[in-house]
Design an enzyme around this catalytic site. Structure first.
Site, PDB file in Angstrom:
ATOM      1  N   ASP A  38      -4.159   1.146   8.056  1.00  0.00           N
ATOM      2  CA  ASP A  38      -3.025   0.922   7.169  1.00  0.00           C
ATOM      3  C   ASP A  38      -2.844  -0.534   6.786  1.00  0.00           C
ATOM      4  O   ASP A  38      -2.764  -0.878   5.628  1.00  0.00           O
ATOM      5  CB  ASP A  38      -1.756   1.438   7.832  1.00  0.00           C
ATOM      6  CG  ASP A  38      -1.814   2.934   8.031  1.00  0.00           C
ATOM      7  OD1 ASP A  38      -2.595   3.574   7.289  1.00  0.00           O
ATOM      8  OD2 ASP A  38      -1.112   3.449   8.909  1.00  0.00           O
ATOM      9  N   GLU A  75      -1.004  -1.261  -6.245  1.00  0.00           N
ATOM     10  CA  GLU A  75      -2.101  -0.598  -6.921  1.00  0.00           C
ATOM     11  C   GLU A  75      -1.561   0.063  -8.167  1.00  0.00           C
ATOM     12  O   GLU A  75      -0.482   0.634  -8.154  1.00  0.00           O
ATOM     13  CB  GLU A  75      -2.737   0.450  -6.009  1.00  0.00           C
ATOM     14  CG  GLU A  75      -3.644  -0.161  -4.955  1.00  0.00           C
ATOM     15  CD  GLU A  75      -4.131   0.863  -3.965  1.00  0.00           C
ATOM     16  OE1 GLU A  75      -5.340   1.088  -3.888  1.00  0.00           O
ATOM     17  OE2 GLU A  75      -3.284   1.440  -3.261  1.00  0.00           O
ATOM     18  N   ASP A  83       0.870  -1.168   0.000  1.00  0.00           N
ATOM     19  CA  ASP A  83       0.000   0.000   0.000  1.00  0.00           C
ATOM     20  C   ASP A  83       0.915   1.228   0.000  1.00  0.00           C
ATOM     21  O   ASP A  83       1.638   1.461   0.965  1.00  0.00           O
ATOM     22  CB  ASP A  83      -0.878  -0.058   1.267  1.00  0.00           C
ATOM     23  CG  ASP A  83      -1.814   1.127   1.371  1.00  0.00           C
ATOM     24  OD1 ASP A  83      -2.083   1.761   0.338  1.00  0.00           O
ATOM     25  OD2 ASP A  83      -2.277   1.407   2.500  1.00  0.00           O
TER      26      ASP A  83
END
Ligand SMILES: [Zn+2]
Length: 410
Positions: A352, A270, A183
């Site tokens: 998170d 991503e 992330d």
């Protein structure tokens, strides 16, 4: 055949600095002279000059008393200029580029050696008068060395951008092994989940210090009168600090991507269309400054070499709003909310870690559903999540040269 460029800091001796200055000067002069010739030729014939047309002017110039100093320059360096100039002209004619510009001695100086550069221990050995130049070689030059571009940045530092060619002999990619979800964050750099634990990777600590320094030096430079010597000096200092900032960052991104690739076979990120991602300029700047694009690029080529796989999931995937336990999706999660409890299954989430867990699961699901994953990594069962189309990058490595520092300073 793959190509990759890496940038190496050079430490020329005083004598070599002189040789380089001379070669930069000759190359620059020849570019400007050649460009002028192209313009004149165009006026009279409607065409530019070809590479060989340009090269054919050189022997005459080297004999001419006024320009005989051109003979001091390594001839392939001049021929590279002819090639680049004729290409620049052609690109202009075919609508791919702007009109070639004259080169100034105040900007970045560079010359190209099209061949015959070798690595000898901790030096790069150039043909001609330059000889062996001390270099900081941080990665092995394991490909066939092709073109080497030597440049002097406005900060006064010297670099070589070494273009290497590789045969296609990387291990074939497979997905047996560990998978990690990453992330990417603006404030912290990255939060990862590898199936066992959540790890947080912050920006390198000393980066902020350099960034502060950079902002200060930029303010100082902006106050000086344009075109003045003081302005030029201040700009040079800005360039030097800018290089420090980007070196610290690149170094960090190399080390982190190395660590992740060494420990995992599948890396899920991503898909960040970094440029189109945000209209907000401040945030866009923050994002490009964090170097996400560079980081993904580093991951991508390192994975390709190790036979791993990069999986990019849709960036609209609601990674932080999805319960990683039951896949319930909450409507809103304000940025300041650090923890939340799933209204459906009651799981307590750290904002998170949850996103990294979801990113990883989604990547594994994509491998599984696209049929390219031999099993899902780790053989876990991942429940499909509806409503998104899988998209996968088949470890297509972009040349590092595209983002890396070959063309710019810093
Ligand atoms: Zn839940």
């Amino acid at each position: 055949m793959k190509r990759q460029a890496i940038k190496i800091r050079l430490y020329p001796t005083d004598e070599q600095v002189q040789v380089l200055a001379q070669q930069f000067g000759c190359a620059r002069w020849w570019w400007n002279y050649g460009l002028n010739q192209c313009i004149e030729t165009y006026k009279s014939t409607g065409k530019g000059l070809s590479q060989s047309g340009l090269n054919s002017l050189l022997p005459g110039l080297k004999k001419d008393k006024e320009t005989e100093w051109l003979g001091e320059c390594y001839s392939q360096v001049l021929q590279s200029v002819s090639l680049n100039l004729s290409r620049a002209y052609q690109n202009f004619f075919e609508g791919r580029a702007k009109y070639p510009k004259f080169k100034s001695r105040h900007h970045r100086q560079s010359i190209q050696y099209p061949q015959k550069v070798k690595q000898v221990d901790e030096t790069l050995k150039f043909p001609g008068k330059l000889g062996s130049v001390k270099a900081k070689i941080h990665r092995p030059l394991d490909g066939t060395i092709k073109t080497v571009t030597v440049s002097k940045c406005p900060s006064g530092k010297y670099y070589a951008s070494v273009l290497m060619e590789y045969e296609d002999d990387y291990p074939s990619s497979n997905t047996d092994g560990k998978a990690i979800g990453i992330d990417l964050r603006v404030k912290d750099f990255a939060i990862t989940y590898d199936g066992e634990k959540v790890s947080k990777y912050s920006h390198p600590k000393h980066l902020a210090k350099y960034e502060k320094k950079l902002a200060k030096k930029q303010r100082i430079a902006a106050r000086k009168v344009k075109g003045s010597n003081r302005r030029r000096k201040a700009t040079r200092i800005v360039a030097r600090v800018y290089e420090q900032v980007s070196n610290v960052r690149q170094d960090y991104l190399h080390k982190l991507s190395r660590k992740i690739v060494d420990n995992n076979q599948v890396v899920v990120v991503e898909n960040l269309n970094v440029k189109g991602m945000v209209r907000n300029h401040k945030l866009a700047k923050a994002i490009s400054d964090t170097g996400w694009g560079t980081f993904i690029n580093f991951l991508s080529y390192k994975l390709e070499r190790s036979g791993g796989k990069l999986v990019e999931i849709n960036r609209w995937f609601p990674s932080s709003k999805l319960c990683s336990n039951c896949h319930y999706q909450i409507n809103e999660l304000p940025l300041d909310v650090r923890t939340w409890i799933c209204p459906s299954c009651g799981t307590h989430h750290d904002r998170d870690g949850n996103a990294a867990i979801n990113i990883r699961a989604e990547g594994i699901r994509m491998l599984f559903s696209s049929g390219t994953g031999e099993a899902n990594a780790n053989g876990e069962e991942v429940r499909p999540i509806r409503g998104r189309k899988p998209k996968m990058r088949h470890s297509s490595v972009k040349l590092e040269a595209h983002t890396a520092p070959s063309a710019q300073c810093g």
